[in-house]
Design an enzyme around this catalytic site. Sequence first.
Site, short mmCIF file in Angstrom:
data_model
loop_
_atom_site.label_atom_id
_atom_site.label_comp_id
_atom_site.label_asym_id
_atom_site.label_seq_id
_atom_site.Cartn_x
_atom_site.Cartn_y
_atom_site.Cartn_z
N HIS A 1 1.86 -21.90 -15.55
CA HIS A 1 2.70 -20.79 -15.16
C HIS A 1 4.18 -21.12 -15.76
O HIS A 1 4.83 -21.56 -15.35
CB HIS A 1 2.97 -20.58 -13.77
CG HIS A 1 2.08 -20.19 -13.08
ND1 HIS A 1 1.68 -19.00 -12.61
CD2 HIS A 1 0.89 -20.47 -12.31
CE1 HIS A 1 0.92 -18.30 -12.07
NE2 HIS A 1 0.16 -19.57 -11.74
N VAL B 1 26.72 -5.13 -2.27
CA VAL B 1 26.85 -5.07 -3.65
C VAL B 1 26.09 -4.13 -4.28
O VAL B 1 26.43 -3.23 -5.21
CB VAL B 1 25.78 -6.49 -4.21
CG1 VAL B 1 26.03 -6.49 -5.81
CG2 VAL B 1 26.32 -7.89 -3.60
N CYS C 1 -2.52 -17.61 -16.41
CA CYS C 1 -3.35 -17.93 -15.11
C CYS C 1 -4.41 -16.97 -15.10
O CYS C 1 -5.21 -17.10 -15.97
CB CYS C 1 -2.40 -18.22 -13.88
SG CYS C 1 -3.42 -19.05 -12.56
N GLU D 1 6.65 -19.10 -16.12
CA GLU D 1 7.60 -18.73 -15.42
C GLU D 1 8.36 -19.42 -14.24
O GLU D 1 9.43 -19.08 -13.88
CB GLU D 1 7.38 -17.04 -14.74
CG GLU D 1 6.45 -17.12 -13.86
CD GLU D 1 5.00 -17.21 -14.17
OE1 GLU D 1 4.65 -17.80 -15.03
OE2 GLU D 1 4.06 -17.12 -13.22
#
Length: 514
Positions: A167, A224, A79, A169
């Site tokens: 994009h 966690v 991008c 991703e």
Amino acid sequence: MQQKIIILDFGSQTTQLIGRRVRELDTFCEILPYNKFPQNDPTVIGVILSGSPYSVHDPEAFKVDLSQFVGKVPVLGICYGAQFISYANGGKVEKADSREYGRANLTQFDSQNPLFAGFEPNSQVWMSHGDTITAIPDGFECIASTANVRYAAYASTLQPIWAVQFHPEVFHSVQGTQLLRNFVVDICGSKQEWSAASFIDTTVNELRQQLGNDRVILGLSGGVDSSVCATLLNKAIGNRLTCIFVDHGMLRKNEFSKVMDMYNGLGLNVIGVDASDRFFKDLEGVTDPEQKRKIIGRDFVEVFNAEARKITDAKWLAQGTIYPDRIESLNITGKVIKSHHNVGGLPEEMHLSLCEPLKWLFKDEVRRVGHQLGIPDRLIKRHPFPGPGLAVRILGDITREKVRILQDADDIYISAMEQYVCPDGELLYDKVWQAGTVLLSTVRSVGVMGDERTYEHPVALRAVTSTDAMTADWAHLPYDFMAKVSNEIINKVRGVNRVCYDISSKPPATIEWE
Ligand code: XMP
């Protein structure tokens, strides 16, 4: 030598997502501000330039000296990254006639180019840009187009440089992961050696060297990150790790004992401190949300420090800080924002050094490491829970009775969620980012139970979906589930006669009510 990909962050909201995708390819990566490329690091095998909220023509736009890495390692611009490479090499970037946003299909692409190996015809990609490349620089060729975007992707014919205006991703770029795999594995030559098991081996060795025979203190929260951090350290240095778990009295129902049992089962050396009397006393009559948080924060640090001081030979303080807590992300004002730490400072006189073994991991990687370390799924898949606990879920002042009511309601809600199997076989609990109940103890409403009029408090159910808690949407819980929970809470929890569901997203609301 551990190979790594450097992702230079130009401020896009999806930069972290690029990082996660690269890690999913079992390849280590670091996200760095656009102007912090590490010089002379032989472990760097490739560079990815992220998107940006800027146009390359904005005076404040982030600019980088490409010669630091071009020609040395393969480069992929995404991008803004793609537009910047074009702009910096003499190509043309102009305002698009209409903003190019949303799904598009690669109507043409060069199937011989290694970036598109394995691509299907018309592969769907996701566009999101206001500028567009109208001419690519000399020495570059177009390698993909969509119906509206001529230079959807281009590459150098002379150097290892690729650029895509879409994009890869994001989820909606259907073969985006394939494209990133082509770049990271085939073009950059990643050996894909980054895994939970290799992380544990390397980290345990490093911790042994770093810590020697020193003693380490760690604050456990039941969550966690701190649990995985403790288990990893326990594997490295055993009982030289002392964990402190403070009960402020506003945890979930029976949580303190359940979590203590789990920690003991994991072989951790844990000191459990029940400090609830002190917290309830200090919170008496306090109704202001910020005030509550301040009191709890202060008391917590003092209780923790008092315990820590008893371990006189400690040299280190370990924290379960994870990568997203630390990434220096860029906001559009150009300021670098340094992220927070999650534990209050220890007194300077203790001279403790900081040990943060999870500082390179994303949340899902922490979970994978935890799983590999043998931590029970119940702990690994736990929803986030705020440090001040149920105190920020009780409107008005806090009393033991109100906490009891909320614990009972919360227990019914969360237990039902843990048992509810969705049509796709996944548990409802695992589909939701975070859920909890809120006691509206400043509100009363009329109800009828048997022949009796009631005048009691409502409980609000909250459940959200999210990936990072920065933004969140209310979860579309099944009606039959909500009906069952509402019924059970009103029938079983004394003091509650009404249940509501919170349908606010973040922003503008927040996940917690206070
Ligand atoms: P909000 O309410 O700001 O919460 O949308 C975002 C996430 O952060 C958690 N949260 C906290 N966690 N200490 C914590 O450790 C806190 O004081 C705190 N306040 C909110 C919240 O539960 C959600 O996951």
